[in-house]
Design an enzyme around this catalytic site. Sequence first.
Site, short mmCIF file in Angstrom:
data_model
loop_
_atom_site.label_atom_id
_atom_site.label_comp_id
_atom_site.label_asym_id
_atom_site.label_seq_id
_atom_site.Cartn_x
_atom_site.Cartn_y
_atom_site.Cartn_z
CD GLU B 31 -2.43 -1.58 2.58
OE1 GLU B 31 -2.16 -0.88 3.57
OE2 GLU B 31 -3.11 -2.63 2.66
CD GLU B 62 -3.58 -4.62 5.27
OE1 GLU B 62 -4.76 -5.01 5.24
OE2 GLU B 62 -3.27 -3.42 5.34
CD GLN B 84 0.37 2.40 4.97
OE1 GLN B 84 -0.70 2.66 5.51
NE2 GLN B 84 0.63 2.70 3.71
CG ASP B 86 3.74 -2.53 14.23
OD1 ASP B 86 2.66 -1.93 14.33
OD2 ASP B 86 4.83 -2.03 14.56
CG HIS B 131 0.01 3.20 13.71
ND1 HIS B 131 -1.33 3.17 14.03
CD2 HIS B 131 0.06 3.60 12.42
CE1 HIS B 131 -2.04 3.55 12.98
NE2 HIS B 131 -1.23 3.82 12.00
#
Lengths: 391, 329
Positions: B31, B62, B84, B86, B131
């Site tokens: 992405e 994903e 993009q 974890d 994130h």
Amino acid sequence: MAKGDPGVSTRSRRAAPRSRKGTGGDPELVQLLTPEGERIDSVVGPDGTVYSVDFTDEEYRGLYRDLVLVRKLDAEATALQRQGELGLWASLLGQEAAQVGSGRALRTQDMAFPTYREHGVLYCRGIDPIMPLGLFRGVDQGGWDPNEFKFNMYTIVIGAQTLHATGYAMGVAMDGKTGTDDGEAVIAYFGDGATSQGDVNEAFVWASVFNSPLVFFCQNNQYAISEPLERQTRVPLYRRAAGFGFPGVRVDGNDVLASYAVTRTALDNARHGQGPSLIEAYTYRMGAHTTSDDPTRYRIASEVEAWQAKDPIARMKAFLTKQQIVDADFFAEVDEQARRESLHLRERVLAMPNPEPVTMFDHVYPNGSPLLDEQRAKFSRYMESFEGSAH
Amino acid sequence: MATETLTIGKALNTGLRRALENDPKVVIMGEDVGKLGGVFRITDGLQKDFGDQRVIDTPLAESGIIGTAVGLAIRGYRPVCEIQFDGFVYPAYDQIVSQVAKMHYRSGGKLRIPMVIRIPFGGGIGAVEHHSESPEAYFSHTPGLKVVSCANPQDAYVMIQQAIASDDPIVFLEPKRRYWEKGPVDLDAPLADAYPLHASRIARPGTDATLLAYGPMVRTCLDAATAAAEEGRELEVIDLRSISPLDLTAAYESVRRTGRAVVVHEAPSNVGLGAEIATRITEECFYSLEAPVLRVSGFDTPYPAARVEEEYLPDIDRVLDAVDRTFGW
Ligand SMILES: Cc1ncc(C[n+]2csc(CCOP(=O)(O)OP(=O)(O)O)c2C)c(N)n1
Ligand SMILES: [Mg+2]
């Protein structure tokens, strides 16, 4: 506050009534207010549904106020991020009409499942606009009670909430809360990028198969971070609904009246037991994806300018002015209220305390766990071991 | 020999560029990896130079990224997939665990999946939820997958190329909080002569206790060793580099000398890598140990709000506190 139950409130139309299928520019788009602020009386959607609104002057003014307020509060949050007071902010700039229109179309008993950008819907649900700022400041995970406000937590993992909304809607149906005027409906918000996720497509399947009282509300703001719509689809998104077996409609997402009308109709159909539908609110993300993003890397200024001409607030202002449903002071008074509320928001954000570190152990399990209890105790002893520790 | 000072991020970017140049079957997909160059700019400029058939902006899914990469691999390509963040790898978890990892085994060795799954991982950047996660144990627990993490620019540059050249599917964990750290990178050394991908390395020699870490925590351990040295204690730091398979030969040798070991990672401790490493060291070095092998890790909570991540993450103080405890045993 605009409630606008069509047929209940008194009519206050001043423009000559017009009716048409779609609009001249784009026959696929339901629009009730042109970018120039011209009112269209009613529009026939792709499946023959007639869309119109019947607001009082007071309600029109209320919608305008909502739009200005959510834009101003959003701008304040962006400024706070720039000044280091928030870690991140996902601005709704440009999407105010889609959010206020759909948000005001919800009835008290309806449940909403947002992404991370639905600050306008949150506002319409009566939640204090400071609530999501805790998440973006990094002091909590977002503060409101989803059941109290009928507005779930923000969901950052793309698409996941559409399945939650579907399950919730299945529960509404299982509880027998559909089929009447005061039945319940559910709305799931998501973006154009999200339509590629398996979760969203599974939500379509489930909602269809179980005829769930659900409105899929896709804000197509033309981008998923840097990726334009063509990376996600070769057909207009609203047409995907047909393949799953429920109706889809594309609405001008920069038109608060049309966004209200199509959402109200879809919610009422759902609450009456007529199953799910998909609304594609055609709009544009005027700002960056988030404050971390640099859109100049992937889109050109002229595209942004073209959408500037379709601004949701400017057209409402033009309409109110032309129709003379505001007096001379109205716009200044709304601006002043917005200024006051955003200042108030700022002051409260600056006063938000950092959480006590030990609170990170809270709420992992409803009834605790021996492992965590032990870790928490060790952590507290460790923190106390520092000289002059305030902990 | 062309040695340049690069950040870890730029070293990865340069390594990816090399891989695209050297093998026409290498494709990058994910992405926002194209025009944007990825949210961390690790693929910056690559689509411009190699075209959108080799550096592919995928639809936002994903499971789709990894699932289609499996097909591309069967077709003879070497997909390098970017996840993009974890916390967004889990929609692809089924494809990774049930398909990517098992394809070679299920086909009796007839199919190879030479895929790299790049994931920026770990905390320390003040991000919102999802994130800052450390999912390495999920993947290390899966037979058929290999898992590695780089901790400095030189390794970033070399290891990404080795991972792409490998016939195994490899989860490549990038320490996102360290992307901006600089160091020398030898750009010309032939890949064939490079230090092996799945071998650990002593990052700092020492005599008094052994610290074991990978990825972002290697820097923390090196800083802890510097601080300890000022107090007269010499800590040996081992950069494990390969998380699965683990290479503990240097660790065993070290612990036999020092008698003390502390494993450091950001991920929660419960059923984590630390448990595996501590067990193996205990089994191999039992009679050399002066104290139990200790773990310093994130707590067994979801990753907390950004304003308390400093307290959640292992830091120099927590590492040295554990070292002290091994001496107080
Ligand atoms: C599962 C998952 N993958 C990736 C991301 C990273 N990410 C955050 S927002 C975004 C784009 C979303 O685009 P869209 O659905 O159109 O919503 P918008 O942001 O435009 O409102 C991506 C890829 C994520 N949050 N979750
Ligand atoms: Mg979008």
